[in-house]
Design a protein around this motif. Structure first.
Motif, short mmCIF file in Angstrom:
data_model
loop_
_atom_site.label_atom_id
_atom_site.label_comp_id
_atom_site.label_asym_id
_atom_site.label_seq_id
_atom_site.Cartn_x
_atom_site.Cartn_y
_atom_site.Cartn_z
N ILE A 4 0.84 -1.20 0.00
CA ILE A 4 0.00 0.00 0.00
C ILE A 4 0.87 1.25 0.00
O ILE A 4 0.60 2.23 -0.70
CB ILE A 4 -0.95 -0.01 1.22
CG1 ILE A 4 -1.84 -1.25 1.19
CG2 ILE A 4 -1.81 1.25 1.23
CD1 ILE A 4 -2.63 -1.46 2.47
N SER B 115 1.30 4.42 -2.85
CA SER B 115 0.90 5.75 -2.41
C SER B 115 1.80 6.84 -2.99
O SER B 115 2.97 6.60 -3.31
CB SER B 115 0.92 5.83 -0.88
OG SER B 115 -0.03 4.96 -0.31
N HIS C 123 -1.98 10.97 -3.54
CA HIS C 123 -2.90 9.88 -3.21
C HIS C 123 -2.23 8.98 -2.17
O HIS C 123 -1.63 7.96 -2.50
CB HIS C 123 -3.24 9.07 -4.46
CG HIS C 123 -3.89 9.87 -5.53
ND1 HIS C 123 -5.19 10.32 -5.47
CD2 HIS C 123 -3.39 10.34 -6.72
CE1 HIS C 123 -5.49 11.00 -6.55
NE2 HIS C 123 -4.41 11.05 -7.33
N TYR D 133 -2.66 6.41 -0.01
CA TYR D 133 -3.57 5.33 0.35
C TYR D 133 -3.27 4.76 1.73
O TYR D 133 -4.16 4.22 2.38
CB TYR D 133 -3.48 4.21 -0.69
CG TYR D 133 -3.72 4.67 -2.11
CD1 TYR D 133 -4.83 5.44 -2.43
CD2 TYR D 133 -2.82 4.35 -3.12
CE1 TYR D 133 -5.05 5.89 -3.73
CE2 TYR D 133 -3.02 4.77 -4.43
CZ TYR D 133 -4.14 5.55 -4.72
OH TYR D 133 -4.36 5.97 -6.01
N TYR E 21 -8.21 3.36 1.20
CA TYR E 21 -8.59 3.30 -0.22
C TYR E 21 -9.60 2.20 -0.44
O TYR E 21 -9.55 1.14 0.19
CB TYR E 21 -7.35 3.01 -1.09
CG TYR E 21 -7.65 2.92 -2.57
CD1 TYR E 21 -7.87 4.06 -3.32
CD2 TYR E 21 -7.72 1.68 -3.21
CE1 TYR E 21 -8.15 3.99 -4.68
CE2 TYR E 21 -7.99 1.59 -4.57
CZ TYR E 21 -8.21 2.75 -5.30
OH TYR E 21 -8.50 2.68 -6.64
N GLY F 173 -8.56 -2.63 -1.33
CA GLY F 173 -8.97 -1.66 -0.32
C GLY F 173 -8.37 -1.93 1.04
O GLY F 173 -7.97 -3.05 1.35
N SER G 136 -6.53 -5.83 5.19
CA SER G 136 -6.41 -5.20 3.88
C SER G 136 -6.89 -6.22 2.86
O SER G 136 -6.90 -7.42 3.13
CB SER G 136 -4.97 -4.75 3.59
OG SER G 136 -4.07 -5.83 3.73
#
Length: 312
Positions: free
Chosen positions: A95, A99, A103, A105, A110, A210, A236
């Motif tokens: 993640i 990023s 952005h 995340y 996200y 996500g 996650s």
């Protein structure tokens, strides 16, 4: 039998069975040995699954939904379209790599609203266990035959060792030839007294779906990681993609979500005191069968770590 076969992290799935509010049957167990060693104890504790339903090489089983995530974590397939859930810290570095200052995340969280928003996680892999086969007798035979053939040689032990390693390499090569898209290796267990040929299938087109913000997903950090109850959104989500034939393939926009042999369902019924609980995952490691000397050495080394941490 001695060996210096390359020791790998014990990534084969193991099982720890326990009953909430009841006596725990502690220990970590190899999947192929469940029927022989643990079936009755698990049934007595309330397990409704048979060993064959947990681990089978001929039929779909629970092992097909439990994956080795990213080389060091456990993940679970939770949909018929390759959706994987794992711990937040297991997806953390991926993640972070996705990023940017615009952005973030990792900090903001996200959620992909559709497949086109699922982000390729370069370098991430998800591995499925295909089978574990005890090959101890084959390697022992190679070792003994070499000793017999070279009984007068000064280096007979080294020659026997080399013969055993060659036999292990041959087994792995044959397994890979017999199982396209798979990798195989021979791994030792129980202080080099038992050897298993383990066959894996690894997918490398994995996409980020996500995760909650790090303030929730990492709340408490490692201090709280082994505590209960926990107050953190420690998860996650990613998705496994495959080629049109459902086999591993390098990233491509033409790849499709992986169709798993088995996916886990989630019960909304909750649980009651005394319900059976089972943990199954990677990497499985245990010191259960250490010798007395090994145990003393481990205690002594841990003592140093404990004293150092107290001083700090």
């Amino acid at each position: 039998m001695k060996t210096n076969l390359k020791k790998a992290f014990l990534t084969a799935a193991a099982v720890l069975t326990l009953a909430v509010g009841a006596r725990a049957d502690e220990g970590m167990w190899l999947l192929p040995l469940l029927q022989k060693m643990n079936a009755q104890a698990m049934a007595d504790l309330g397990c409704r699954l048979t060993p064959e339903q947990i681990y089978s090489i001929n039929n779909t089983s629970l092992k097909d939904a439990i994956v080795h995530f990213g080389g060091g974590c456990t993940g679970e397939i939770i949909s018929n379209e390759g959706l994987v859930i794992t711990n937040h810290h297991c997806g953390y570095s991926n993640i972070q790599a996705l990023s940017t200052p615009e952005h973030n995340y990792l900090e903001d969280g996200y959620w992909a609203m559709n497949r086109s928003e699922e982000l390729p996680a370069r370098g991430l892999s998800v591995t499925f266990l295909q089978s574990m086969t005890d090959v101890t007798d084959i390697l022992q035979k190679a070792y003994d035959s070499s000793l017999k053939a070279n009984k007068k040689a000064a280096d007979k032990e080294e020659l026997a060792q080399a013969a055993m390693e060659a036999a292990a390499e041959a087994l792995a090569e044959k397994a890979e030839a017999d199982n396209p898209h798979c990798t195989a290796r021979v791994t030792s267990f129980y202080n080099n007294n038992v050897f298993y040929l383990i066959v894996y299938k690894t997918y490398t087109d994995i996409r980020f779906v996500g995760a909650p913000p790090a303030s929730s997903g990492k709340f408490g950090g490692e201090t709280d990681n082994w505590m209960w109850p926990r107050h953190t959104c420690d998860f996650s989500m990613f998705r496994v993609y495959a080629g049109p034939d459902n086999e591993p393939a390098a990233y491509s926009e033409n790849n499709v979500p992986y169709r798993p042999k088995r996916a886990l369902g989630v019960s909304l019924k909750g649980y009651q005191d005394g319900d059976f609980a089972m943990i199954m995952g990677y990497p499985g490691r245990t010191q259960r069968f250490q010798t007395a000397a090994q145990l003393k050495q481990m205690i002594a080394s841990q003592r140093v770590s404990i004293d150092a941490r107290k001083l700090r």
